[in-house]
Design a protein around this motif. Structure first.
Motif, mmCIF file in Angstrom:
data_model
loop_
_atom_site.group_PDB
_atom_site.id
_atom_site.type_symbol
_atom_site.label_atom_id
_atom_site.label_comp_id
_atom_site.label_asym_id
_atom_site.label_seq_id
_atom_site.Cartn_x
_atom_site.Cartn_y
_atom_site.Cartn_z
ATOM 1 N N ASP A 129 26.172 -28.494 -27.988
ATOM 2 C CA ASP A 129 26.571 -29.888 -27.722
ATOM 3 C C ASP A 129 26.350 -30.772 -28.952
ATOM 4 N N PRO A 130 27.090 -30.505 -30.044
ATOM 5 C CA PRO A 130 26.819 -31.227 -31.301
ATOM 6 C C PRO A 130 27.161 -32.717 -31.227
ATOM 7 N N LEU A 131 26.404 -33.504 -31.974
ATOM 8 C CA LEU A 131 26.649 -34.935 -32.106
ATOM 9 C C LEU A 131 27.967 -35.143 -32.845
ATOM 10 N N VAL A 132 28.821 -36.030 -32.345
ATOM 11 C CA VAL A 132 30.110 -36.309 -32.979
ATOM 12 C C VAL A 132 30.328 -37.818 -33.029
ATOM 13 N N GLY A 133 31.267 -38.222 -33.890
ATOM 14 C CA GLY A 133 31.636 -39.626 -33.997
ATOM 15 C C GLY A 133 32.980 -39.883 -33.341
ATOM 16 N N GLU A 134 33.346 -41.156 -33.268
ATOM 17 C CA GLU A 134 34.614 -41.505 -32.627
ATOM 18 C C GLU A 134 35.800 -40.943 -33.396
ATOM 19 N N ASP A 135 35.682 -40.780 -34.718
ATOM 20 C CA ASP A 135 36.776 -40.181 -35.492
ATOM 21 C C ASP A 135 37.005 -38.737 -35.079
ATOM 22 N N HIS A 136 35.920 -37.991 -34.832
ATOM 23 C CA HIS A 136 36.071 -36.604 -34.356
ATOM 24 C C HIS A 136 36.803 -36.589 -33.020
ATOM 25 N N ILE A 137 36.414 -37.498 -32.140
ATOM 26 C CA ILE A 137 36.989 -37.534 -30.794
ATOM 27 C C ILE A 137 38.488 -37.816 -30.865
ATOM 28 N N GLU A 138 38.865 -38.754 -31.713
ATOM 29 C CA GLU A 138 40.294 -39.078 -31.875
ATOM 30 C C GLU A 138 41.033 -37.939 -32.559
ATOM 31 N N CYS A 139 40.433 -37.408 -33.629
ATOM 32 C CA CYS A 139 41.098 -36.365 -34.422
ATOM 33 C C CYS A 139 41.442 -35.140 -33.580
ATOM 34 N N PHE A 140 40.508 -34.735 -32.730
ATOM 35 C CA PHE A 140 40.712 -33.513 -31.957
ATOM 36 C C PHE A 140 41.282 -33.780 -30.565
ATOM 37 N N GLY A 141 41.599 -35.034 -30.277
ATOM 38 C CA GLY A 141 42.295 -35.361 -29.036
ATOM 39 C C GLY A 141 41.477 -35.201 -27.779
ATOM 40 N N TRP A 142 40.154 -35.312 -27.889
ATOM 41 C CA TRP A 142 39.304 -35.175 -26.698
ATOM 42 C C TRP A 142 39.422 -36.399 -25.801
#
Length: 259
Positions: A129-142
């Motif tokens: 459960d790695p820590l992610v930022g909002e850019d990761h969330i947008e980039c990978f379409g989660w």
């Protein structure tokens, strides 16, 4: 209730198909895990207590207009919820430095934060459960940017309400995690609060003694896990004085019947 087809089994719950389309039966287990499933154990009666506590909190959140998946509690260990498409992001709201935040930033545990802090983790047990930022969330379409705005706004609103809810029973809400899911209405997704809110996913400290009333007692081998969960339920008025023995007796009867 007749046992239905099992859909999924997680670390703390089992999901069964519900009695109507679009519903799920959520069964609360006594299993306890920590450190990404590296530590495992059992807290007898935990599932019963978490079921009642989560029901209470979701009901109160519904009263202030937070949309959620909870429909009703069915029995001691099961509740009926709406079936949702889970957004693969854990939302963590922190009010006090503790746990991984204190370790990552070298903060003294128990230090109040200047303001509530929100963090996001990608839900994947294999990756921890790695820590992610909002850019990761947008980039990978989660989740979309609009969904993340709604999720974050809802998370802060839930935090404000829950801080007061726990403060009223002399408990400090240190941090907690939330999960959200989508339901589709006329081809448009709508976000609902999902999963559970209980001492399994919250850090709860007594406001006077800082005694831990949550799963940290299991993580840190402090003992007294059942008593801590019972204390939270008792302060909410969900477990009248002396009722803990009745709960355990019912549990023993259930096990003898092999349910």
């Amino acid at each position: 209730m007749t046992r239905r087809r099992q859909i999924y089994e997680g670390k703390a719950k089992i999901l069964y198909e519900g009695p109507e389309p679009g519903t799920i039966i959520q069964y609360f287990k006594d299993d306890a895990t920590a450190f990404n499933n590296q530590k495992k154990g059992t807290i007898n009666g935990k599932g019963v207590l978490n079921n009642r506590i989560s029901e209470h909190i979701y009901t109160r959140l519904g009263h202030i207009g937070i949309p959620h998946h909870f429909i009703r509690r069915l029995n001691m260990r099961e509740q009926l919820v709406r079936q949702v498409e889970i957004v693969p992001i854990e939302v963590i709201i922190r009010n006090v430095a503790a746990g991984t935040l204190a370790k990552r930033l070298g903060l003294e545990e128990g230090t109040p934060l200047p303001r509530a802090l929100v963090e996001y983790c990608y839900k994947d047990d294999a990756l921890g459960d790695p820590l992610v930022g909002e850019d990761h969330i947008e980039c990978f379409g989660w989740a979309s940017n609009e969904e993340m705005r709604d999720i974050t706004e809802m998370a802060f609103r839930i935090n404000d309400f829950m801080c007061g809810l726990f403060s009223a029973i002399n408990i400090r809400l240190v941090d907690f995690k939330l999960e959200f899911g989508r339901v589709w209405e006329n081809e448009y997704p709508r976000l609902l609060l999902a999963d559970e809110i209980s001492p399994d996913g919250c850090r709860l400290w007594d406001m006077e003694s800082d005694e831990k009333l949550d799963k940290d007692r299991f993580r840190r081998d402090l003992g007294g896990e059942v008593e801590a969960y019972q204390e939270v339920a008792r302060r909410f008025g969900l477990l009248p004085e002396g009722a803990e023995n009745e709960v355990l007796d019912l549990e023993q009867h259930r096990k003898k019947r092999g349910k």
